[in-house]
Design an enzyme around this catalytic site. Structure first.
Site, PDB file in Angstrom:
ATOM      1  N   ASP A  29      35.197  27.685  34.944  1.00 54.54           N
ATOM      2  CA  ASP A  29      35.010  29.050  34.449  1.00 54.54           C
ATOM      3  C   ASP A  29      35.087  30.083  35.566  1.00 54.54           C
ATOM      4  O   ASP A  29      34.848  29.779  36.740  1.00 54.54           O
ATOM      5  CB  ASP A  29      33.652  29.180  33.750  1.00 54.54           C
ATOM      6  CG  ASP A  29      33.528  28.247  32.564  1.00 54.54           C
ATOM      7  OD1 ASP A  29      34.571  27.905  31.982  1.00 54.54           O
ATOM      8  OD2 ASP A  29      32.390  27.852  32.234  1.00 54.54           O
ATOM      9  N   ILE A  30      35.390  31.313  35.158  1.00 56.18           N
ATOM     10  CA  ILE A  30      35.536  32.401  36.124  1.00 56.18           C
ATOM     11  C   ILE A  30      34.250  32.650  36.903  1.00 56.18           C
ATOM     12  O   ILE A  30      34.283  33.036  38.078  1.00 56.18           O
ATOM     13  CB  ILE A  30      36.008  33.688  35.400  1.00 56.18           C
ATOM     14  CG1 ILE A  30      36.371  34.769  36.415  1.00 56.18           C
ATOM     15  CG2 ILE A  30      34.957  34.183  34.418  1.00 56.18           C
ATOM     16  CD1 ILE A  30      37.024  35.986  35.792  1.00 56.18           C
TER      17      ILE A  30
END
Length: 346
Positions: A223-224
């Site tokens: 995930d970012i």
């Protein structure tokens, strides 16, 4: 006077009536060469008269007068109505025989079998088949969509092996703010971190070249707002092993959380939760301290750990992946990358 003209080399280019020198006579128009004088209009030959019928008689053979191309013979009527005969003796590729209604094609697609055996990705298999690099039971196969028996013997040529040997796999310690794959609005893909300046050089590494970035794709998401080990690869075998439907490669995470764990929450994290109406595979989760958990998963659904924690009353405030299979993040700093070594395997 004739001697004077011989001494003047420009005499023949002078215009009639122009003076040559002081005291020299001007040339007379009558003395110009006869070849330069234009013929009188009446000297032209009279053009033959055209009969009112629109035809011209030349050697007593009537022809059609055309405005620009001259005489053109009229084509025979038989040729204007003749049909073009089909070309004979030209080999034509026979169409595939149609199967009887309701009968499915036999065998399994060659590219699918190659992918399932871990030889390459299906895309690579199709490319090799087109190039004639694949052999089934000793016979060269070059037609896409070919089907074989599930137990058939498959071999690839030395060209395919050389093509596969050039493929690279890269490990990155991804910082927060970078996305794994296709960039989202306002974000940057992790592949932009790869440069000579950010490389952790190891003994035996190949020299980094720009072509190594072509076809480089993430083998698993991160995930970012997560950090840690991210794999980018050109090798379909690596991608299939890490993200295929049947993948059982472990991924290890250190997770910082806040909130209060519900009763029996730790047991539910290990086994018993569902996401998207599907039960999750068993995991190994333990609590390291009040605000830190240790996860080992064998699957990688979108934002899986965050969603699992929410189901048991916790909120993830930090997530770091430290291992994929047998490959560890090690001393790779955030924003750095390195090649997967020849002695490493997931």
């Amino acid at each position: 006077m004739s001697d004077f003209n011989k001494d003047d080399p420009w005499a023949k280019w002078r215009k009639p009536g122009a003076a040559v020198d002081a005291g020299s006579p001007a040339e007379k128009p009558a003395e110009r060469p006869a070849a330069r004088s234009r013929p009188a209009p009446e000297a032209k030959a009279e053009a033959p008269r055209v009969p009112p019928t629109g035809t011209l008689t030349v050697n007593r053979s009537p022809v059609v007068r055309t405005p620009s191309r001259g005489p053109v013979k009229k084509a025979p009527a038989a040729q204007s109505t003749a049909k073009i005969a089909p070309v004979k003796d030209v080999p034509v590729k026979a169409p595939r025989p149609e199967l009887p209604p309701g009968e499915a094609p036999t065998g399994v697609r060659l590219s699918k079998v190659m992918s399932e055996r871990g030889m390459c990705s299906r895309r690579e298999a199709d490319l090799w088949i087109e190039r004639g690099w694949v052999f089934v039971n000793g016979q060269q196969i070059s037609e896409l969509g070919s089907r074989i028996g599930p137990d058939a013997e498959i071999a690839i040529s030395k060209e395919a092996k050389a093509d596969q040997a050039k493929q690279v796999t890269i490990l990155i310690n991804k910082p927060v703010g970078y996305v794994s794959g296709q960039p989202e609005p306002g974000s940057t893909p992790a592949v932009t971190l790869i440069s000579l300046e950010t490389q952790l050089v190891q003994s035996g590494d190949p020299e980094f070249k720009p072509w190594m970035l072509r076809g480089l794709a993430p083998a698993g998401r991160l995930d970012i707002d997560s950090t840690g080990l991210l794999v980018l690869t050109q090798d379909g075998r690596v991608a299939k092993k890490l993200i295929g439907d049947e993948s059982t490669v472990e991924k290890e995470y250190l997770v910082r959380v806040s909130g209060e764990l519900i009763p029996n929450g730790l047991a539910l994290l290990n086994h018993g939760l569902e996401l998207d109406d599907k039960p999750l595979r068993p995991a190994r989760v333990k609590q390291l301290n009040e605000d830190q958990l240790h996860f080992i998963l064998k699957e990688g659904k979108k934002r899986q750990i965050r969603r699992m924690c929410e189901l048991v009353g916790l909120r993830v405030i930090g997530l770091k992946r430290v291992r994929i299979g047998r490959v560890r993040l090690g001393d790779l700093e955030q924003g750095q990358w390195r090649f997967l070594r020849a002695d490493e395997a997931f």
